[in-house]
Design an enzyme around this catalytic site. Structure first.
Site, short mmCIF file in Angstrom:
data_model
loop_
_atom_site.label_atom_id
_atom_site.label_comp_id
_atom_site.label_asym_id
_atom_site.label_seq_id
_atom_site.Cartn_x
_atom_site.Cartn_y
_atom_site.Cartn_z
N HIS A 467 0.84 -1.20 0.00
CA HIS A 467 0.00 0.00 0.00
C HIS A 467 0.88 1.26 0.00
O HIS A 467 0.74 2.14 -0.85
CB HIS A 467 -0.90 -0.03 1.24
N GLU A 468 1.80 1.32 0.96
CA GLU A 468 2.67 2.51 1.05
C GLU A 468 3.57 2.61 -0.17
O GLU A 468 3.88 3.70 -0.65
CB GLU A 468 3.50 2.49 2.34
N HIS A 471 1.75 4.37 -2.91
CA HIS A 471 1.86 5.83 -2.75
C HIS A 471 3.23 6.30 -3.24
O HIS A 471 3.36 7.33 -3.90
CB HIS A 471 1.75 6.21 -1.27
N HIS A 474 3.50 6.67 -6.89
CA HIS A 474 2.79 7.89 -7.31
C HIS A 474 3.73 9.10 -7.19
O HIS A 474 3.75 9.98 -8.04
CB HIS A 474 1.57 8.06 -6.39
#
Length: 675
Positions: A467-468, A471, A474
């Site tokens: 998940h991290e 990010h 991104h």
């Protein structure tokens, strides 16, 4: 010499952490504010008529020293804090808030921005420039530029007070987390606990010069205890301590702070002409209004509640049959869920953990990013860090060009807050023809390696890392001109799409093959385990969904109406949780007093966005499933339309360019087994 105010002379301009002294921060903040002020004055005093370049662009590239100092300081405040840093944070927050208001309430500056905005249709701007202009204009109009002087003064007071209160809130939560220890001296009280958890508790006790075992409210200690400890009384003690953070009537109590924050946010929104804080916030979100958010949450609740109630009844019956329990309490939930899961799927975290050695999982994430986006990660030892546990990587593309610097910080320690997050030390942007590459970091709290075992992750921690890392991608793949539109600078109900979509690869055999290998034998995770992970992915999904929705509804409760009538925080919460409550209430506990996402982080009126983004991510990943999870064309489309674009255009436009249509909730409901 204060390194923070100079251009860094380090490799890739990375932060020279070991040369920065704590006492450098305050002077650097003051100098940064001073320089930024002069830059603003120069824009205002420019005798030429306002243009996009001499006003909007000039503002966009200003404040470099202040930006650099802030990002380093506030990242340390979260990941490596101490009393001095906390003291500086308290001193500097009102200064920053005042400076922000000096800019937003500067009448002459606003007039220049408005002059450019009014002739925007004649300027032949790129989509990114148009977005920047609109954001700058709204930044003024939404933050008081059109207010009368007395109201501007009040706005300044509110903003100063809010920045102070949210810091105070976070420090109280950290103090309460650090203050509690469950000290065990009798070995039989460890019954049911995994070997690695016991060993970590023993090492912690030794470091505190105690005999026995110490458990804390940090997740790597708390979660396994609640999941596996057979001693129900001790689970109860730990659960109550966890839920009572900043709700104990002591010096760290957050009740007054929460009420004050909610009231000030409401007053601020009213001052600016909005009905509530949620109305103000949601104007700049994909969801657009509190009504839309509430109907989104209620709609999902209607679909999840029957499943949740069925699951809860099943869990209650299982606990009665197993241990003769008449009713389930909160401290029983994780324990019996784990036992039921083992019974149904013959699968537990302890069976899986040997296949998820931290280093392997991280390398797996790197490999997957390589296959999807052509990235290569090389660990380097010559980049300075703020703690010995932090590792650093150069990220390059297929042609060897530098894409980003990546920092990874994985283990809990005293100066670090709980949870997991992604952040950056430097944004990507293009200036004077140079594409400045970003410095991105992920911070987590995983179990530390012990003398006999490496850091082994639960499957839940594997998805957290992915998940991290989503990010981080991104941030790393950003390719925009202006720093304020780069990377994760997007609408908050869009920012969770890249992170949540990344979690999907953790469930796919093709992806697991890269990293799920036994840390001792090297054997690949057995196919039956993979099938069980997939099967069990929707286990108790109704209950999990209802829990998420309860947080979103509580957030909306605080922020979508006038809170001045709320005198009793606990009674208010009970009312908000009425439609989503499964377990009996615990009178010593409250959620809001430690709900850092909405009272310290940026999620106020935005907690719903996790579920909102799940709709996006399930819908987006469906395309990968149709075409192949490593399909180059789909990955490139996601990179070019979503990851690299930051906040340069409206997220729905970007999403539709990738997907071909607006997101539909069906994929999420199907994945969650709620259809």
């Amino acid at each position: 010499m204060n390194l923070l105010t100079q251009k860094f002379t380090t490799k890739h301009d990375t932060a020279p952490f070991s040369g920065i002294k704590t006492e450098d921060f305050m002077p650097a903040f003051k100098e940064g504010i001073e320089i930024a002020r002069k830059e603003i004055d120069a824009i205002v005093a420019n005798p030429e008529e306002p243009t996009f370049e001499n006003t909007i662009e000039a503002m966009s590239f200003g404040g470099e020293v202040l930006e650099r100092t802030s990002s380093i300081f506030f990242n340390l405040h979260s990941a490596e804090t101490n009393d001095e840093i906390q003291k500086i944070a308290m001193e500097v927050s009102p200064l920053l808030s005042e400076f922000g208001n000096d800019v937003r309430l500067n009448k002459e500056l606003f007039e220049r921005v408005k002059a450019v905005y009014d002739k925007r249709d004649l300027l032949n701007l790129t989509p990114e420039q148009t977005t920047l202009l609109e954001k700058k204009y709204k930044g003024f109009s939404r933050n008081g530029a059109n207010l009368a002087e007395d109201k501007k003064t009040r706005l300044r007071e509110i903003d100063k007070e809010l920045s102070r209160l949210s810091l105070h809130f976070g420090e109280n939560v950290l103090a309460e987390t650090n203050a509690y220890q469950l000290y065990i001296t009798d070995e039989k009280d460890l019954s049911g606990l995994p070997e690695g958890t016991i060993e970590a508790a023993r090492e912690l006790a030794m470091s505190l010069e105690k005999e026995g075992w110490v458990f804390t409210l940090d997740y790597p200690s708390y979660v396994p205890f609640m999941t596996y400890a057979d001693n129900r009384e001790l689970r109860k003690e730990l659960a109550i301590a966890f839920g009572a953070k900043a709700f104990q009537g002591n010096e760290f109590d957050n009740r007054e702070i929460v009420l004050k924050i909610a009231q000030l946010r409401h007053e601020r929104a009213n001052l600016l002409g909005y009905k509530s804080h949620a109305d103000f916030v949601l104007e700049e979100r994909m969801a657009e209004s509190p009504e839309k958010v509430k109907s989104f949450l209620q709609d999902l609740l209607a679909k999840a509640k029957p499943a949740a109630e069925r699951e809860f009844a099943e869990l209650t019956a299982f606990a009665k049959e197993t241990d003769g329990l008449d009713h389930l309490e909160k401290w029983d939930g994780a324990y019996y869920s784990e036992k039921l899961k083992q019974k149904l799927f013959n699968l537990d975290d302890e069976k899986l953990k040997p296949y998820f050695k931290l280093e392997n999982v991280l390398n797996g994430a790197f490999t997957i990013a390589g296959k999807l986006y052509g990235l290569k990660f090389d660990e380097v030892k010559d980049i300075d860090t703020y703690h010995k546990d932090v590792t650093t990587y150069e990220v390059r593309d297929e042609n060897g060009n530098l894409v980003a610097i990546f920092y990874a910080d994985f283990f809990p320690r005293k100066g670090k807050r709980n949870g997991a997050w992604m952040t950056s030390f430097k944004s990507q942007y293009v200036k004077d023809g140079v594409n400045e590459r970003p410095h991105v970091s992920i911070v987590c709290n995983f179990t530390k390696p012990t003398e006999t075992k490496p850091s082994l992750l639960t499957f839940n921690e594997v998805t957290t890392l992915f998940h991290e890392f989503g990010h981080a991608l991104h941030g790393m793949l950003a390719d925009t001109v202006y720093p304020s539109l780069s990377g994760t600078s997007v609408y908050w109900d869009f920012v969770e799409l890249p992170s949540q979509v990344m979690e999907n690869w953790c469930y796919e055999p093709e992806a697991l093959a890269f990293f799920a290998h036994h840390y001792q034998t090297g054997e690949m995770i057995p196919m039956e385990y993979i099938n069980k992970i997939k099967e069990s992915a929707s286990f108790q999904e109704g209950m999990a969904t209802m829990r998420q929705l309860s947080f979103g509804l509580l957030d909306m409760g605080w922020h979508s109406a006038d809170p001045s009538g709320i005198t009793d925080l606990k009674a208010f919460e009970t009312e908000q949780f009425a439609t989503t409550q499964l377990y009996p209430d615990v009178k010593e506990n409250a959620m809001s007093t430690a709900f850092s996402h909405i009272f310290q982080g940026g999620y106020s009126s935005g907690y719903y966005s996790y579920k909102w983004a799940e709709v996006l991510d399930a819908d987006a990943f469906e395309l990968f499933l149709e075409r192949g999870i490593f399909d180059k064309e789909t990955a490139m489309s996601f990179k070019n339309n979503v990851l690299s674009k930051g906040g340069t255009e409206h997220p729905m436009l970007l999403y539709k360019r990738f997907r071909g249509h607006e997101p539909k909730p069906d994929a999420l409901l199907k994945r969650a087994g709620l259809l």
